[in-house]
Each structure stands twice: as C-alpha cells, then as structure tokens.
Design a protein around this motif. Structure first.
Motif, PDB file in Angstrom:
ATOM      1  N   TRP A 177      15.316 -11.361  16.380  1.00  3.82           N
ATOM      2  CA  TRP A 177      16.013 -12.053  17.379  1.00  3.82           C
ATOM      3  C   TRP A 177      16.310 -11.414  18.585  1.00  3.82           C
ATOM      4  O   TRP A 177      16.458 -10.124  18.269  1.00  3.82           O
ATOM      5  CB  TRP A 177      17.129 -12.691  16.531  1.00  3.82           C
ATOM      6  N   ARG A 178      16.323 -11.868  19.693  1.00  5.32           N
ATOM      7  CA  ARG A 178      17.049 -11.516  20.912  1.00  5.32           C
ATOM      8  C   ARG A 178      18.021 -12.179  21.595  1.00  5.32           C
ATOM      9  O   ARG A 178      17.875 -13.581  21.405  1.00  5.32           O
ATOM     10  CB  ARG A 178      15.965 -10.679  21.589  1.00  5.32           C
ATOM     11  N   LEU A 179      18.676 -11.653  22.648  1.00  2.00           N
ATOM     12  CA  LEU A 179      19.549 -12.681  23.468  1.00  2.00           C
ATOM     13  C   LEU A 179      18.651 -12.690  24.892  1.00  2.00           C
ATOM     14  O   LEU A 179      18.155 -11.514  25.275  1.00  2.00           O
ATOM     15  CB  LEU A 179      20.711 -12.124  23.891  1.00  2.00           C
ATOM     16  N   VAL A 180      18.483 -13.747  25.194  1.00  2.00           N
ATOM     17  CA  VAL A 180      17.829 -13.920  26.728  1.00  2.00           C
ATOM     18  C   VAL A 180      19.132 -14.311  27.719  1.00  2.00           C
ATOM     19  O   VAL A 180      19.845 -15.287  27.472  1.00  2.00           O
ATOM     20  CB  VAL A 180      16.649 -14.960  26.516  1.00  2.00           C
ATOM     21  N   VAL A 181      19.367 -13.426  28.689  1.00  2.00           N
ATOM     22  CA  VAL A 181      20.321 -13.692  29.659  1.00  2.00           C
ATOM     23  C   VAL A 181      19.773 -13.910  30.994  1.00  2.00           C
ATOM     24  O   VAL A 181      19.158 -12.781  31.490  1.00  2.00           O
ATOM     25  CB  VAL A 181      21.416 -12.654  29.476  1.00  2.00           C
ATOM     26  N   ASP A 182      20.014 -14.661  31.649  1.00  2.00           N
ATOM     27  CA  ASP A 182      19.386 -15.327  33.123  1.00  2.00           C
ATOM     28  C   ASP A 182      17.829 -14.756  32.910  1.00  2.00           C
ATOM     29  O   ASP A 182      17.096 -14.224  33.982  1.00  2.00           O
ATOM     30  CB  ASP A 182      20.037 -14.457  34.100  1.00  2.00           C
ATOM     31  N   SER A 183      17.366 -15.144  32.054  1.00  2.00           N
ATOM     32  CA  SER A 183      15.832 -15.339  31.876  1.00  2.00           C
ATOM     33  C   SER A 183      15.444 -13.817  31.562  1.00  2.00           C
ATOM     34  O   SER A 183      14.117 -13.436  31.549  1.00  2.00           O
ATOM     35  CB  SER A 183      15.064 -15.609  33.135  1.00  2.00           C
ATOM     36  N   LYS A 184      16.071 -12.684  31.184  1.00  2.00           N
ATOM     37  CA  LYS A 184      15.991 -11.499  31.045  1.00  2.00           C
ATOM     38  C   LYS A 184      16.014 -11.003  29.539  1.00  2.00           C
ATOM     39  O   LYS A 184      17.203 -11.666  29.106  1.00  2.00           O
ATOM     40  CB  LYS A 184      16.784 -10.320  31.820  1.00  2.00           C
ATOM     41  N   GLU A 185      15.271 -10.603  28.749  1.00  2.21           N
ATOM     42  CA  GLU A 185      15.198 -10.326  27.541  1.00  2.21           C
ATOM     43  C   GLU A 185      15.936  -9.205  27.085  1.00  2.21           C
ATOM     44  O   GLU A 185      15.850  -8.096  27.716  1.00  2.21           O
ATOM     45  CB  GLU A 185      13.855 -10.234  26.910  1.00  2.21           C
ATOM     46  N   GLN A 186      16.990  -9.276  26.169  1.00  2.00           N
ATOM     47  CA  GLN A 186      17.741  -8.147  25.696  1.00  2.00           C
ATOM     48  C   GLN A 186      16.899  -7.564  24.311  1.00  2.00           C
ATOM     49  O   GLN A 186      15.953  -7.955  24.225  1.00  2.00           O
ATOM     50  CB  GLN A 186      18.913  -8.675  25.302  1.00  2.00           C
ATOM     51  N   ALA A 187      17.696  -6.610  23.730  1.00  2.00           N
ATOM     52  CA  ALA A 187      17.034  -5.734  22.446  1.00  2.00           C
ATOM     53  C   ALA A 187      16.735  -6.678  21.565  1.00  2.00           C
ATOM     54  O   ALA A 187      17.749  -7.528  21.099  1.00  2.00           O
ATOM     55  CB  ALA A 187      17.864  -4.667  22.459  1.00  2.00           C
ATOM     56  N   LEU A 188      15.962  -6.113  20.664  1.00  2.00           N
ATOM     57  CA  LEU A 188      15.667  -6.802  19.367  1.00  2.00           C
ATOM     58  C   LEU A 188      16.394  -6.640  18.259  1.00  2.00           C
ATOM     59  O   LEU A 188      16.407  -5.583  18.284  1.00  2.00           O
ATOM     60  CB  LEU A 188      14.059  -6.896  19.063  1.00  2.00           C
ATOM     61  N   TYR A 189      16.778  -7.510  17.478  1.00  2.00           N
ATOM     62  CA  TYR A 189      17.693  -7.229  16.262  1.00  2.00           C
ATOM     63  C   TYR A 189      17.324  -8.192  15.237  1.00  2.00           C
ATOM     64  O   TYR A 189      16.320  -8.824  15.244  1.00  2.00           O
ATOM     65  CB  TYR A 189      19.291  -7.648  16.586  1.00  2.00           C
ATOM     66  N   ASP A 190      17.410  -8.000  13.889  1.00  2.00           N
ATOM     67  CA  ASP A 190      17.370  -8.921  12.825  1.00  2.00           C
ATOM     68  C   ASP A 190      18.087  -9.938  12.702  1.00  2.00           C
ATOM     69  O   ASP A 190      17.663 -11.170  12.270  1.00  2.00           O
ATOM     70  CB  ASP A 190      17.538  -8.063  11.574  1.00  2.00           C
ATOM     71  N   SER A 191      19.290 -10.179  13.629  1.00  2.00           N
ATOM     72  CA  SER A 191      19.780 -11.526  13.634  1.00  2.00           C
ATOM     73  C   SER A 191      20.617 -11.420  14.947  1.00  2.00           C
ATOM     74  O   SER A 191      21.138 -10.125  15.294  1.00  2.00           O
ATOM     75  CB  SER A 191      20.955 -11.803  12.427  1.00  2.00           C
ATOM     76  N   VAL A 192      20.977 -12.435  15.712  1.00  2.00           N
ATOM     77  CA  VAL A 192      21.581 -12.421  17.034  1.00  2.00           C
ATOM     78  C   VAL A 192      22.158 -13.861  17.259  1.00  2.00           C
ATOM     79  O   VAL A 192      21.481 -14.681  16.824  1.00  2.00           O
ATOM     80  CB  VAL A 192      20.709 -12.211  18.335  1.00  2.00           C
ATOM     81  N   LYS A 193      23.363 -14.120  17.499  1.00  2.00           N
ATOM     82  CA  LYS A 193      23.851 -15.236  17.524  1.00  2.00           C
ATOM     83  C   LYS A 193      25.501 -15.368  18.124  1.00  2.00           C
ATOM     84  O   LYS A 193      26.002 -14.110  18.461  1.00  2.00           O
ATOM     85  CB  LYS A 193      24.411 -15.880  16.189  1.00  2.00           C
ATOM     86  N   ASP A 194      25.889 -16.419  18.682  1.00  2.00           N
ATOM     87  CA  ASP A 194      27.114 -16.759  19.406  1.00  2.00           C
ATOM     88  C   ASP A 194      27.606 -16.011  20.306  1.00  2.00           C
ATOM     89  O   ASP A 194      28.655 -14.897  20.470  1.00  2.00           O
ATOM     90  CB  ASP A 194      28.277 -16.286  18.210  1.00  2.00           C
ATOM     91  N   PRO A 195      26.685 -15.993  21.565  1.00  2.00           N
ATOM     92  CA  PRO A 195      27.113 -15.144  22.717  1.00  2.00           C
ATOM     93  C   PRO A 195      28.324 -15.746  23.170  1.00  2.00           C
ATOM     94  O   PRO A 195      28.655 -17.057  23.332  1.00  2.00           O
ATOM     95  CB  PRO A 195      25.831 -15.743  23.700  1.00  2.00           C
ATOM     96  N   VAL A 196      29.106 -15.159  23.829  1.00  2.00           N
ATOM     97  CA  VAL A 196      30.388 -15.440  24.621  1.00  2.00           C
ATOM     98  C   VAL A 196      30.609 -14.783  25.852  1.00  2.00           C
ATOM     99  O   VAL A 196      30.492 -13.538  25.982  1.00  2.00           O
ATOM    100  CB  VAL A 196      31.680 -15.099  23.656  1.00  2.00           C
ATOM    101  N   PHE A 197      30.597 -15.373  27.015  1.00  2.00           N
ATOM    102  CA  PHE A 197      30.976 -14.849  28.286  1.00  2.00           C
ATOM    103  C   PHE A 197      32.438 -14.538  28.495  1.00  2.00           C
ATOM    104  O   PHE A 197      33.261 -15.393  27.985  1.00  2.00           O
ATOM    105  CB  PHE A 197      30.304 -15.779  29.572  1.00  2.00           C
ATOM    106  N   SER A 198      32.785 -13.491  29.304  1.00  2.00           N
ATOM    107  CA  SER A 198      34.127 -13.444  29.620  1.00  2.00           C
ATOM    108  C   SER A 198      34.704 -14.627  30.694  1.00  2.00           C
ATOM    109  O   SER A 198      33.761 -15.114  31.197  1.00  2.00           O
ATOM    110  CB  SER A 198      34.218 -12.131  30.448  1.00  2.00           C
ATOM    111  N   PRO A 199      35.794 -14.755  30.706  1.00  2.00           N
ATOM    112  CA  PRO A 199      36.381 -15.935  31.693  1.00  2.00           C
ATOM    113  C   PRO A 199      35.808 -15.787  33.050  1.00  2.00           C
ATOM    114  O   PRO A 199      35.708 -16.824  33.663  1.00  2.00           O
ATOM    115  CB  PRO A 199      37.625 -15.620  31.812  1.00  2.00           C
ATOM    116  N   ASP A 200      35.471 -14.554  33.612  1.00  2.00           N
ATOM    117  CA  ASP A 200      35.184 -14.318  34.927  1.00  2.00           C
ATOM    118  C   ASP A 200      33.702 -14.221  35.146  1.00  2.00           C
ATOM    119  O   ASP A 200      32.974 -14.399  36.140  1.00  2.00           O
ATOM    120  CB  ASP A 200      35.646 -13.126  35.555  1.00  2.00           C
ATOM    121  N   GLY A 201      32.848 -14.246  33.759  1.00  2.00           N
ATOM    122  CA  GLY A 201      31.459 -14.413  33.897  1.00  2.00           C
ATOM    123  C   GLY A 201      30.746 -13.283  33.926  1.00  2.00           C
ATOM    124  O   GLY A 201      29.383 -13.132  34.144  1.00  2.00           O
TER     125      GLY A 201
END
Length: 245
Positions: free
Chosen positions: A187-211
C-alpha cells in the motif's frame, strides 16, 4: 412527539428515518398512509412512493435542502426537496457539497454504476465508491473500478489504476487530495496525484487544519522463522516515525 407535543398520526412511522436538520430547526421522517409511503418535512406530507428507504434523511449543511431515497414502480430515485431526481435500478450514498449547492449520489442501471451530480449522470463503470466534495464544493471525487482495476475520478478525470483504493480525503482548504492505494500486496498514499513510499499497510490520512501537513498510519511486516512481526508507525509529511510492535 416533538418537544412534548404530539405530531399528526399515521399508520406507520419509520423510526430509522427521523432526522433533524443541522441547525436543529427542521424535522423530517417517513410515514405510511393508505399503503403508500410519504416523507413528512416540517410537518407537511409530501409525495407518495411505494417505499422510502429506512435510513436517515440527508439535510444539506445549511439546513435548507433535504434528500432521501425512495422506490417507485420497481425503480429507485433520489428525492430532493420533494422532487424526483431520476429513476434507476438502485441509488445509494447521498452527499451534499459543503456549500449546500450540489447533491451527488451513486446509481446503478443495467449493471453499470455511476455517480449522478446535480441530476447529471457521470461516466459509467463496473463499480463506484461514495462521492466526496471538496470543502469549497468545487471538486467532486470518487473511486471507480473498471476491468478489475480501481482509480480515482476527480472532476471527471481518471487517475492512475491500482488494485484497491480507499475513500479520498480533502484538506480543510480543499486544495489537496489524498487516498490510500494498493498495488499487489503493498500500500501507499497518493497525495495530489503523487505516489508516496510503499508499506505493507497504509490507512487513515489526516491533514492539518491549514492543509500544509499530512499524517497517516502505516505498518511494516517482518518475516520471522515461525511468525511474522508487525511494526506500526505514523508517517508525517513523508517521514516515517518511531515503530511500535
């Protein structure tokens, strides 16, 4: 009974539909009268249907609009402020935009799945996930599947294909978008169409209040002689933190 006062009586009141508006000033629910189902909104009886789904009604954030799902003549429809929004084989996942100007939902017709936004059917796929609006109400995103592959649809544009996707998450300002994606066993996180690092599990992304910052849960598996060990950690702004078993 509302605030100790009796309301009009009907053959049946569908308890699961009883819903207050966000400002607590409006009340809506479904009732059965003469073998037909009606919505009661602000004490007024509305159009009759064969069935109204036994689930809470959906009010817009500003409390001015109310929507629900009904069945008529073997078809399903979204009803917005008492008006039909189109007849389909199935309708799910009603969602208002944060500015209360738009309504979107999932629909099915002849085995094809699609999102309907403001009464307009979008592209058809094998499956679609629940639609999600950006905080400013200008962007609509949802997961979709075609030929066994999942991708994010953002304002009608299809993103890269993966084996599985999570629901998208917008930052509070609406300018950034993140989701979890699986390729094979990783699994990986995709942010603004950009792929992040691979891990065995990824979940629950949270942005800071100012983004400007982003954190999410991740897990790494380590194969042992007799069993696998799992190490959980939080990734902050792309940097993995301390691991815990």
């Amino acid at each position: 009974v509302l605030d100790g006062r009796g309301l009009p009586t009907f053959e049946t009141t569908q308890q699961d539909t009883i819903t207050f508006s966000p400002d607590s000033q409006r009340l809506a629910y479904a009732v059965k009268q003469n073998d037909r189902w009606h919505a009661v909104v602000d004490g007024e009886l509305t159009s009759a249907f064969d069935r109204i789904l036994p689930q809470p009604f959906t009010f817009s954030p500003d409390s001015t609009h109310v929507a629900y799902i009904a069945n008529q003549n073997g078809c399903a429809c979204a009803v917005l402020d008492g008006e039909f929004q189109g007849m389909y084989d199935n309708v799910t996942a009603l969602a208002f935009s944060p500015d209360s100007r738009s309504l979107a939902y999932c629909a099915e017709e002849s085995g094809e799945h699609f999102v309907v936004a403001n009464g307009q059917a979008q592209a058809r796929f094998d499956e679609v996930g629940a639609p999600c609006f950006s905080p400013d109400g200008k962007t609509l995103a949802y997961p979709a599947r075609r030929a066994g592959k999942w991708f994010l649809v953002e304002d009608g544009e299809q993103g890269k294909s993966y084996d599985q996707l999570s629901a998208p998450v917008f930052d509070p300002e609406g300018g950034r978008l993140a989701y979890c994606a699986r390729s094979g066993e990783s699994w990986r996180l995709v942010v603004d169409s950009k792929e992040q690092a691979l891990y065995d599990s990824v979940k629950d992304p949270v942005f800071s209040p100012d983004g400007t910052r982003l954190a999410y849960k991740a897990m790494r598996l380590e194969k042992g002689f007799l069993r696998r060990k799992s190490f959980a950690f939080v990734v902050l702004d792309g940097a993995p933190g301390k691991e815990y078993e």
